[in-house]
Design a protein around this motif. Structure first.
Motif, PDB file in Angstrom:
ATOM      1  N   ARG A 167      30.900  59.071  50.322  1.00  0.00           N
ATOM      2  CA  ARG A 167      32.067  59.300  50.944  1.00  0.00           C
ATOM      3  C   ARG A 167      33.200  59.663  49.579  1.00  0.00           C
ATOM      4  O   ARG A 167      33.163  59.187  48.526  1.00  0.00           O
ATOM      5  CB  ARG A 167      32.382  57.974  51.448  1.00  0.00           C
ATOM      6  CG  ARG A 167      32.488  57.016  50.514  1.00  0.00           C
ATOM      7  CD  ARG A 167      32.568  55.627  51.193  1.00  0.00           C
ATOM      8  NE  ARG A 167      32.706  55.264  52.587  1.00  0.00           N
ATOM      9  CZ  ARG A 167      33.019  54.356  52.993  1.00  0.00           C
ATOM     10  NH1 ARG A 167      33.364  53.217  52.298  1.00  0.00           N
ATOM     11  NH2 ARG A 167      32.861  54.103  54.394  1.00  0.00           N
ATOM     12  N   ASN A 168      34.114  60.482  50.213  1.00  0.00           N
ATOM     13  CA  ASN A 168      35.450  60.640  48.975  1.00  0.00           C
ATOM     14  C   ASN A 168      34.928  61.320  47.948  1.00  0.00           C
ATOM     15  O   ASN A 168      35.473  60.953  46.977  1.00  0.00           O
ATOM     16  CB  ASN A 168      36.443  59.547  49.146  1.00  0.00           C
ATOM     17  CG  ASN A 168      36.940  58.866  50.462  1.00  0.00           C
ATOM     18  OD1 ASN A 168      37.009  59.885  51.393  1.00  0.00           O
ATOM     19  ND2 ASN A 168      36.896  57.560  50.808  1.00  0.00           N
ATOM     20  N   TYR A 219      35.465  61.312  54.378  1.00  0.00           N
ATOM     21  CA  TYR A 219      35.215  59.972  54.358  1.00  0.00           C
ATOM     22  C   TYR A 219      33.782  59.803  54.612  1.00  0.00           C
ATOM     23  O   TYR A 219      33.067  58.621  54.178  1.00  0.00           O
ATOM     24  CB  TYR A 219      36.130  59.272  55.443  1.00  0.00           C
ATOM     25  CG  TYR A 219      35.574  57.951  55.631  1.00  0.00           C
ATOM     26  CD1 TYR A 219      36.329  57.022  54.634  1.00  0.00           C
ATOM     27  CD2 TYR A 219      34.760  57.243  56.458  1.00  0.00           C
ATOM     28  CE1 TYR A 219      35.942  55.594  54.588  1.00  0.00           C
ATOM     29  CE2 TYR A 219      34.773  56.014  56.608  1.00  0.00           C
ATOM     30  CZ  TYR A 219      35.037  55.138  55.669  1.00  0.00           C
ATOM     31  OH  TYR A 219      34.896  53.885  55.746  1.00  0.00           O
ATOM     32  N   HIS A 242      39.104  65.399  50.915  1.00  0.00           N
ATOM     33  CA  HIS A 242      39.611  65.759  52.147  1.00  0.00           C
ATOM     34  C   HIS A 242      39.335  67.348  52.658  1.00  0.00           C
ATOM     35  O   HIS A 242      39.255  67.570  53.825  1.00  0.00           O
ATOM     36  CB  HIS A 242      40.840  65.442  52.490  1.00  0.00           C
ATOM     37  CG  HIS A 242      41.903  65.827  51.851  1.00  0.00           C
ATOM     38  ND1 HIS A 242      42.457  65.910  50.560  1.00  0.00           N
ATOM     39  CD2 HIS A 242      42.593  67.382  52.000  1.00  0.00           C
ATOM     40  CE1 HIS A 242      43.137  66.436  50.138  1.00  0.00           C
ATOM     41  NE2 HIS A 242      43.423  67.562  51.317  1.00  0.00           N
ATOM     42  N   ASN A 249      44.794  56.440  51.678  1.00  0.00           N
ATOM     43  CA  ASN A 249      44.625  57.985  51.675  1.00  0.00           C
ATOM     44  C   ASN A 249      45.660  58.657  50.702  1.00  0.00           C
ATOM     45  O   ASN A 249      44.871  59.796  50.111  1.00  0.00           O
ATOM     46  CB  ASN A 249      44.339  58.636  53.165  1.00  0.00           C
ATOM     47  CG  ASN A 249      43.359  58.053  53.871  1.00  0.00           C
ATOM     48  OD1 ASN A 249      42.163  57.782  53.415  1.00  0.00           O
ATOM     49  ND2 ASN A 249      43.509  58.008  55.139  1.00  0.00           N
TER      50      ASN A 249
END
Length: 184
Positions: free
Chosen positions: A164-165, A155, A150, A42
């Motif tokens: 995702r991301n 995610y 984030h 992360n």
């Protein structure tokens, strides 16, 4: 008398020899390596996204970007300079429009697709960056935000168009603030 003494001694022996129950030890012990690897992964992802956003900001010489303390960047398209105009607070109802695009500006959700929204500050479920961004705005302002993943949909994405991301760009217009005191 002998029975009383034996009974008392037996009672004392029972109470002093009893232990409190002990917790069972786990069969296997975790080393925590999964968590450590996840944290490292992360951190790399956040660093990569922040570098990408920094490149976009450096190339864009027409806007004055502001770095928020909440971990995203933004600039004003329309800014209200009056001090008498307040930002929304907890429980206030806001009416706003917004869009979502890639950091480069390719549309994901247009303002028309999303439509005009109403949201009670910090009392409903919207993505983190939107919640924090609205609290920085005043009625009548339009602001463009660059959100790392984030602060956007993280995610899991949005289970539709945003994977995702994925860091995003969002332009938000705050149309109206109805203070919580005036809602009742």
């Amino acid at each position: 008398m002998k029975i009383k003494i034996i009974s008392v001694l037996f009672l004392i022996a029972c109470t002093t020899s009893c232990k409190t129950p002990e917790a069972r030890q786990p069969i296997s012990k975790s080393s925590g390596s999964f968590i450590k690897e996840s944290v490292k992964r992360n951190q790399k992802l956040v660093k990569k996204e922040e570098e990408r956003i920094s490149e976009i900001i450096q190339k864009d010489t027409t806007h004055n970007y502001i770095s928020s303390s909440d971990g995203f960047w933004y600039y004003y398209n329309i800014q209200v300079m009056q001090d008498s105009v307040a930002s929304p607070n907890y429980g206030d109802l806001v009416n706003f429009n917004y869009n979502i695009s890639t950091l480069e500006g390719t549309a994901i959700y247009s303002e028309k697709e999303i439509g005009t929204r109403e949201y009670k500050i910090d009392q409903e479920n919207v993505f983190n960056g939107l919640r924090q961004g609205l609290k920085l705005m005043k009625e009548g302002e339009t602001v463009t935000f660059l959100f790392p993943s984030h602060k956007a949909f993280g995610y899991y994405g949005d289970q539709e168009k945003i994977g995702r991301n994925v860091p995003i760009r969002s332009t938000i217009t705050l149309n109206k603030i109805l203070k919580e005191d005036n809602l009742n």
